[in-house]
Design a protein around this motif. Structure first.
Motif, PDB file in Angstrom:
ATOM      1  N   UNK A  85       0.797  -1.237  -0.146  1.00  0.00           N
ATOM      2  CA  UNK A  85      -0.021   0.025  -0.054  1.00  0.00           C
ATOM      3  C   UNK A  85       0.845   1.370   0.119  1.00  0.00           C
ATOM      4  N   UNK A  86       1.938   1.254   0.708  1.00  0.00           N
ATOM      5  CA  UNK A  86       2.924   2.372   0.705  1.00  0.00           C
ATOM      6  C   UNK A  86       3.520   2.637  -0.577  1.00  0.00           C
ATOM      7  N   UNK A  87       3.847   1.613  -1.492  1.00  0.00           N
ATOM      8  CA  UNK A  87       4.396   1.679  -2.901  1.00  0.00           C
ATOM      9  C   UNK A  87       3.349   2.021  -3.480  1.00  0.00           C
ATOM     10  N   UNK A  88       2.210   1.691  -3.602  1.00  0.00           N
ATOM     11  CA  UNK A  88       0.909   2.112  -4.358  1.00  0.00           C
ATOM     12  C   UNK A  88       0.947   3.732  -4.175  1.00  0.00           C
ATOM     13  N   UNK A  89       0.988   4.097  -3.022  1.00  0.00           N
ATOM     14  CA  UNK A  89       0.566   5.673  -2.726  1.00  0.00           C
ATOM     15  C   UNK A  89       1.671   6.409  -3.191  1.00  0.00           C
ATOM     16  N   UNK A  90       2.962   5.799  -3.127  1.00  0.00           N
ATOM     17  CA  UNK A  90       4.137   6.563  -3.750  1.00  0.00           C
ATOM     18  C   UNK A  90       4.084   6.845  -4.975  1.00  0.00           C
ATOM     19  N   UNK A  93       1.239   9.339  -6.191  1.00  0.00           N
ATOM     20  CA  UNK A  93       1.716  10.471  -5.480  1.00  0.00           C
ATOM     21  C   UNK A  93       2.872  11.018  -6.846  1.00  0.00           C
ATOM     22  N   UNK A  94       3.665  10.316  -7.452  1.00  0.00           N
ATOM     23  CA  UNK A  94       4.662  10.445  -8.264  1.00  0.00           C
ATOM     24  C   UNK A  94       4.279  10.761  -9.762  1.00  0.00           C
ATOM     25  N   UNK A  95       2.744  10.477 -10.106  1.00  0.00           N
ATOM     26  CA  UNK A  95       2.236  10.988 -11.270  1.00  0.00           C
ATOM     27  C   UNK A  95       1.822  12.189 -11.049  1.00  0.00           C
ATOM     28  N   UNK A  96       1.485  13.062  -9.884  1.00  0.00           N
ATOM     29  CA  UNK A  96       1.028  14.170  -9.784  1.00  0.00           C
ATOM     30  C   UNK A  96      -0.381  14.272  -9.670  1.00  0.00           C
ATOM     31  N   UNK A 101      -4.905   8.283 -10.816  1.00  0.00           N
ATOM     32  CA  UNK A 101      -3.946   6.805 -10.803  1.00  0.00           C
ATOM     33  C   UNK A 101      -5.071   5.939 -10.126  1.00  0.00           C
ATOM     34  N   UNK A 102      -5.682   6.532  -8.794  1.00  0.00           N
ATOM     35  CA  UNK A 102      -6.729   5.392  -8.074  1.00  0.00           C
ATOM     36  C   UNK A 102      -8.248   5.137  -9.117  1.00  0.00           C
ATOM     37  N   UNK A 140      -4.184   7.722   3.604  1.00  0.00           N
ATOM     38  CA  UNK A 140      -4.017   8.730   2.224  1.00  0.00           C
ATOM     39  C   UNK A 140      -4.744   7.635   1.263  1.00  0.00           C
ATOM     40  N   UNK A 141      -4.648   6.643   1.020  1.00  0.00           N
ATOM     41  CA  UNK A 141      -5.194   5.796   0.157  1.00  0.00           C
ATOM     42  C   UNK A 141      -6.912   5.844   0.029  1.00  0.00           C
TER      43      UNK A 141
END
Length: 156
Positions: A85-90, A93-96, A101-102, A140-141
């Protein structure tokens, strides 16, 4: 590392199983991966990995069961969720554009209630810091997917 952040001196079998939990997905089909794991790391590691694999498969079914009665599996499973989940959030967020994304990941959005229910059920059996870490990964997700849902509704 995630388990070690929350559990002083974790059992080696739990660490090995957590590190190798995806091995069955990548093993050649003709390989008896559990026999190989048992030979190399022992039956407890193979058992934990088999239970984690069953949990992963259950996520493809409606209303997957939440099991928190096996402490070794619980620690490895929670660590897996925190990392994923932390990786998905990162990545989002990197897409801006995290809501977009979700929005493109309806399966993940559909699983968030399961992950939250897992966190609540596991909370009494986990180290408090590990439960809080999973909660911190989920919040945050949940916000980002709620924003994506609200944007979908407002554009209709």
């Amino acid at each position: 590392m995630t388990i070690g952040q929350h559990v002083p001196a974790p059992a080696q079998d739990v660490i090995v199983a957590a590190l190798l939990h995806d091995a069955p997905e990548f093993a050649p089909k003709e390989t008896d991966v559990y026999q190989t794991l048992t030979a190399a790391y022992g039956s407890e590691v193979a058992r934990i990995i088999a239970v984690l694999q069953a949990e992963h498969r259950a996520l493809d079914e409606p209303d997957p069961p939440i099991r928190v009665d096996d402490q070794s599996v619980l620690l490895a499973s929670t660590a897996d969720k925190i990392v994923a989940l932390t990786s998905l959030l990162r990545r989002a967020q990197s897409t801006g554009k995290a809501p977009d994304f979700f929005d493109r990941r309806p399966v993940l959005r559909g699983l968030l209630p399961y992950f939250r229910a897992f966190q609540r059920a596991a909370h009494p059996r986990l180290p408090a810091s590990m439960s809080a870490h999973l909660d911190a990964a989920l919040m945050p997700l949940e916000r980002a997917t709620a924003t994506a849902s609200a944007q979908r509704v407002s554009t209709r």
